[in-house]
Design a protein around this motif. Structure first.
Motif, mmCIF file in Angstrom:
data_model
loop_
_atom_site.group_PDB
_atom_site.id
_atom_site.type_symbol
_atom_site.label_atom_id
_atom_site.label_comp_id
_atom_site.label_asym_id
_atom_site.label_seq_id
_atom_site.Cartn_x
_atom_site.Cartn_y
_atom_site.Cartn_z
ATOM 1 N N UNK A 1 0.771 -1.156 0.150
ATOM 2 C CA UNK A 1 0.080 -0.216 0.079
ATOM 3 C C UNK A 1 0.897 1.439 0.130
ATOM 4 N N UNK A 2 1.784 1.238 0.819
ATOM 5 C CA UNK A 2 2.675 2.416 1.090
ATOM 6 C C UNK A 2 3.671 2.675 -0.221
ATOM 7 N N UNK A 3 4.143 1.557 -0.650
ATOM 8 C CA UNK A 3 5.007 1.609 -1.772
ATOM 9 C C UNK A 3 4.256 2.182 -3.031
ATOM 10 N N UNK B 1 -4.872 5.685 5.146
ATOM 11 C CA UNK B 1 -3.562 6.218 5.616
ATOM 12 C C UNK B 1 -2.466 6.628 4.709
ATOM 13 N N UNK B 2 -2.497 5.887 3.751
ATOM 14 C CA UNK B 2 -1.748 6.430 2.320
ATOM 15 C C UNK B 2 -2.254 7.243 1.699
ATOM 16 N N UNK B 3 -3.497 7.578 1.501
ATOM 17 C CA UNK B 3 -4.215 8.606 0.959
ATOM 18 C C UNK B 3 -3.870 10.043 1.608
ATOM 19 N N UNK B 4 -4.066 10.030 3.148
ATOM 20 C CA UNK B 4 -3.820 11.102 3.741
ATOM 21 C C UNK B 4 -2.277 11.492 3.702
ATOM 22 N N UNK B 5 -1.403 10.582 3.551
ATOM 23 C CA UNK B 5 -0.059 10.912 3.513
ATOM 24 C C UNK B 5 0.308 11.401 2.072
ATOM 25 N N UNK B 6 -0.324 10.915 1.097
ATOM 26 C CA UNK B 6 -0.407 11.473 -0.238
ATOM 27 C C UNK B 6 -0.931 12.900 -0.443
ATOM 28 N N UNK B 7 -2.052 13.105 0.357
ATOM 29 C CA UNK B 7 -2.280 14.585 0.371
ATOM 30 C C UNK B 7 -1.411 15.462 1.151
#
Ligand SMILES: NC(=O)c1ccc[n+]([C@@H]2O[C@H](COP(=O)([O-])OP(=O)(O)OC[C@H]3O[C@@H](n4cnc5c(N)ncnc54)[C@H](O)[C@@H]3O)[C@@H](O)[C@H]2O)c1
Length: 249
Positions: A105-107, A151-157
């Motif tokens: 997911x994070x990668x 979590x990955x999308x919050x980090x991408x924003x």
């Protein structure tokens, strides 16, 4: 060599990706489409590169091969827009999410966008380019079992805002946070559950969920916009649902 500006789109074979390819082609871009899966039917892109985004994070020499393929296509023209659209959505409750799910997911959803921007920065700068990260409503509002994805999308924003600061004056970096979008895959998930789909549409103040073409046309607009002040924007594209209070009373 094309004289059109280049648009590089990841996840181009997906529901929203295909609409992006079409919209950017129609707008006069030369589209370089990438995906881990092969295009089905006529994708309409000028170029297609098969790529595993996760591997571009884990393996620097594989990544360099891919970036060189991109550089060979665009030659010294530069890149007008990079759309980080690909993502995986691995669902699971907190007790089930394992390391593989988190790493993938994070990668794919977060680190690949970062390393693609980092490596293609000279090409983007060369054509006064911009980046559009396709985030999600889950960056802000989520549901059970979406912990890794949300979590990955919050980090991408967050990455979008941070890079706009770090790269200010060089390139623009913006993001779109769509709510539910009517892709073939989403519709397939509602076969036999038509009432649920009706309820999902009705839950949106607009009375309906979004279309892939609506995300794509907004991306075209963001890419076209020449105002250098438009950077670091993370824009909801959600039919108003993000402002709605769910109050059963
Ligand atoms: N469809 C929606 O309702 C919705 C809502 C909000 C945000 N989004 C976001 O929009 C974007 C596109 O979503 P979609 O609905 O078209 O999804 P999709 O699953 O149809 O498309 C995603 C694409 O990414 C590709 N991909 C996945 N892993 C990859 C990898 N390791 N390397 C290369 N490519 C890889 C897939 O092959 C696929 O073609 C995603 O970022 C998604 O999170 C979608």
């Amino acid at each position: 060599m094309s004289t059109k500006p280049y648009a590089l789109i990841t996840g181009a074979c997906g529901g929203i990706g295909q609409a992006m390819v079409k919209a950017f082609s129609n707008e006069g871009y030369s589209v370089v489409a990438t995906d881990i899966r092969a295009p089905q039917g006529n994708l309409n892109a000028d170029h297609f590169i098969h790529v595993d985004l996760e591997k571009t994070v884990r393996n620097a020499s594989y990544a360099e091969t891919i970036f060189n393929q991109i550089r060979d296509i665009i030659e010294n023209r530069g890149l007008r827009v990079l759309i980080n659209n690909a993502a995986v959505q691995i669902l699971g409750s907190t007790d089930k999410l394992n390391r593989d799910a988190w790493n993938e997911t994070l990668n794919v959803n977060l680190l690949a966008p970062f390393f693609w921007i980092q490596n293609l920065l000279p090409e983007l700068e060369k054509d006064q380019g911009s980046v559009i990260n396709i985030s999600s409503i889950h960056a802000q509002l989520t549901k059970r079992e979406f912990v890794a994805y949300a979590t990955s999308k919050a980090a991408l924003s967050g990455l979008t805002r941070s890079l706009a600061v770090d790269l200010g004056g060089k390139i623009r970096v913006n993001a779109i946070e769509p709510a539910a979008i009517q892709t073939d895959m989403l519709i397939a998930g509602f076969v036999g559950k038509e009432k649920l789909l009706e309820d999902l549409n009705a839950a949106h103040p607009t009375g309906k969920i979004g279309l892939p073409e609506e995300v794509a046309s907004f991306a075209v607009w963001l890419a076209d916009w020449k105002n250098p002040f438009l950077t670091g924007a993370v824009v909801r594209l959600d039919g108003g649902i993000g402002g709605r209070l769910y109050d059963p009373a």
